[in-house]
Scaffold this active site. Structure first.
Site, short mmCIF file in Angstrom:
data_model
loop_
_atom_site.label_atom_id
_atom_site.label_comp_id
_atom_site.label_asym_id
_atom_site.label_seq_id
_atom_site.Cartn_x
_atom_site.Cartn_y
_atom_site.Cartn_z
N THR A 40 0.82 -1.21 0.00
CA THR A 40 0.00 0.00 0.00
C THR A 40 0.85 1.26 0.00
O THR A 40 0.47 2.28 -0.57
CB THR A 40 -0.92 -0.01 1.25
OG1 THR A 40 -1.75 -1.16 1.17
CG2 THR A 40 -1.79 1.23 1.32
N SER A 87 1.52 -7.66 -0.69
CA SER A 87 2.38 -8.55 0.07
C SER A 87 1.81 -9.96 0.22
O SER A 87 2.52 -10.87 0.64
CB SER A 87 2.70 -7.96 1.44
OG SER A 87 1.56 -7.89 2.25
N THR A 120 1.56 -4.32 4.19
CA THR A 120 1.42 -4.62 5.62
C THR A 120 0.84 -6.01 5.89
O THR A 120 1.02 -6.54 6.98
CB THR A 120 0.53 -3.57 6.32
OG1 THR A 120 -0.76 -3.60 5.72
CG2 THR A 120 1.13 -2.19 6.23
N ASP A 121 0.15 -6.58 4.88
CA ASP A 121 -0.55 -7.84 5.15
C ASP A 121 0.39 -8.96 5.61
O ASP A 121 0.05 -9.74 6.49
CB ASP A 121 -1.33 -8.31 3.91
CG ASP A 121 -2.53 -7.41 3.62
OD1 ASP A 121 -2.83 -6.54 4.45
OD2 ASP A 121 -3.17 -7.60 2.57
N1 ASP Z 1 -2.80 -5.36 0.58
C1 ASP Z 1 -1.70 -4.56 1.00
C2 ASP Z 1 -0.43 -5.38 1.00
O1 ASP Z 1 -0.13 -6.06 1.93
C3 ASP Z 1 -1.97 -4.00 2.33
C4 ASP Z 1 -0.96 -3.02 2.79
O2 ASP Z 1 0.12 -2.86 2.29
O3 ASP Z 1 -1.30 -2.32 3.75
O4 ASP Z 1 0.26 -5.32 0.07
#
Ligand code: ASP
Length: 347
Positions: A40, A87, A120-121
């Site tokens: 993200t 991710s 973040t995932d």
């Molecule tokens: N879907 C995103 C990821 O993990 C979520 C994020 O980065 O906050 O790539």
């Protein structure tokens, strides 16, 4: 002194006094390399108010750096694109590539630390993997964002500035891999994502934070320390890791998914079990058979916290949540198939 000379002298003094004092060129700034993988923080959306529908990993590392010119005030920054994806698509090939690249970079004398931009995932998994496989006291800082780069109040740019400031700080030495988001510094060993959409999602409920930022400057609550019994692995000659699957625990769970995972090539299983890693009666035979066949079954917990204790069945996961237990088991299986040694890493 002739009048003309005196006038020139007065003018010269006046001009010099009026000139802004030029700050002395700062000594060489610490070198920080940013390894970008997407997420993200590098995401973009058609709408600046939509923080859930967007494309992760849309923006390249140079654009990320260009958005925060203040980075140059704290470090000499270089960027390298390792991947550019959400991710949930990060796989073991990317993990191995990233860890090898970081080990190489940190071995160069001009590098003070590295930052990894990441979705973040699964950020906690990559951070944990790096914590166990990077052989250096220099800082490794994982950073992400919960709002895409195109959002009003995107959190990525400030998070990135804080992450680079941390990687450039001497105070960050000897603390293992760290996670920076929402003005907090967490240990990658313990910290986990606890909320699907909110900014204050990364926490280690039992162990707490290592520190926090005040006006982008890191403040640590403790002197550097390592998690108890933290293992380390040399992956320099490893090109792939054994397959480990995670199975969720729930009422009515039975053994068919466990058997299917093993038939599909899993060399180890992690159960995200109920409570203290309970195994339902309907799964006991399959767990025992897997263990007897040399396929470790780690009993972790879906509760999010707690040290899963040893029992007769399988191997208790200790402090590791299911996703971290999976990473650890992949690394352990790359070194040994001795079931008691494997048990020793967890229990
Ligand atoms: N879907 C995103 C990821 O993990 C979520 C994020 O980065 O906050 O790539």
């Amino acid at each position: 002194m002739k009048i003309a000379t005196r006038v020139i002298a007065v003018i010269t003094v006046a001009v010099l006094t009026a000139m802004p004092v030029l700050a002395a060129e700062p000594a060489d700034k610490p070198g920080v390399t940013i390894f970008a993988t997407g997420g993200t923080i590098a995401g973009s959306s058609k709408s600046n108010t939509d923080t859930t529908n967007y494309t992760s990993g849309d923006i390249g590392v140079q654009q990320l750096l260009d958005a925060v010119p203040e980075l140059e005030d704290v470090a000499t920054v270089t960027g390298e694109q390792i991947a550019n994806t959400g991710s949930s698509n990060i796989d073991q090939a990317i993990l191995l590539k990233l860890s090898k690249a970081i080990n190489k970079q940190l071995a160069t004398p001009d590098t003070h630390g590295v930052v990894v931009t990441h979705g973040t995932d699964t950020l906690e998994e990559t951070g944990f993997f790096l914590d166990l496989t990077v052989d250096s006291d220099k800082p490794v800082v994982m950073v992400g964002a919960m709002r895409p780069a195109t959002a009003i109040s995107a959190d990525g740019p400030f998070n990135l500035l804080e992450a680079v400031t941390l990687a450039a700080s001497d105070k960050a030495m000897g603390r293992g891999a760290m996670i920076v988001i929402n003005d907090r510094i967490g240990s990658a060993f313990y910290t986990t994502k606890t909320n699907a959409i909110m900014l204050d999602t990364f926490k280690a409920i039992e162990q707490g934070y290592l520190g926090a930022f005040v006006s982008s400057q890191p403040h640590f609550y403790y002197e550097p320390a390592e998690p108890t019994n933290k293992p380390s692995f040399d992956i320099s000659n490893i090109d792939s890791l054994p397959k480990v699957d995670i199975l969720y625990g729930y009422q009515d769970a039975e053994s068919s998914l466990l058997t299917a995972a093993i038939d599909n090539g899993a060399k180890g299983i992690v159960l995200a079990s109920t409570g203290n890693g309970s195994v339902p009666k309907r799964m006991e035979e399959a767990v025992k058979k897997a263990m007897a066949d040399g396929i470790p079954v780690i009993r972790s917990t879906r509760t999010g916290n707690g040290i899963v204790s040893p029992k007769e069945m399988g191997i208790g996961s200790g402090v590791y949540n299911p996703q971290k237990a999976r990473i650890l088991l992949m690394l352990v299986l790359s070194q040994t198939d001795d079931m008691e040694k494997i048990r020793g890493y967890f229990e």
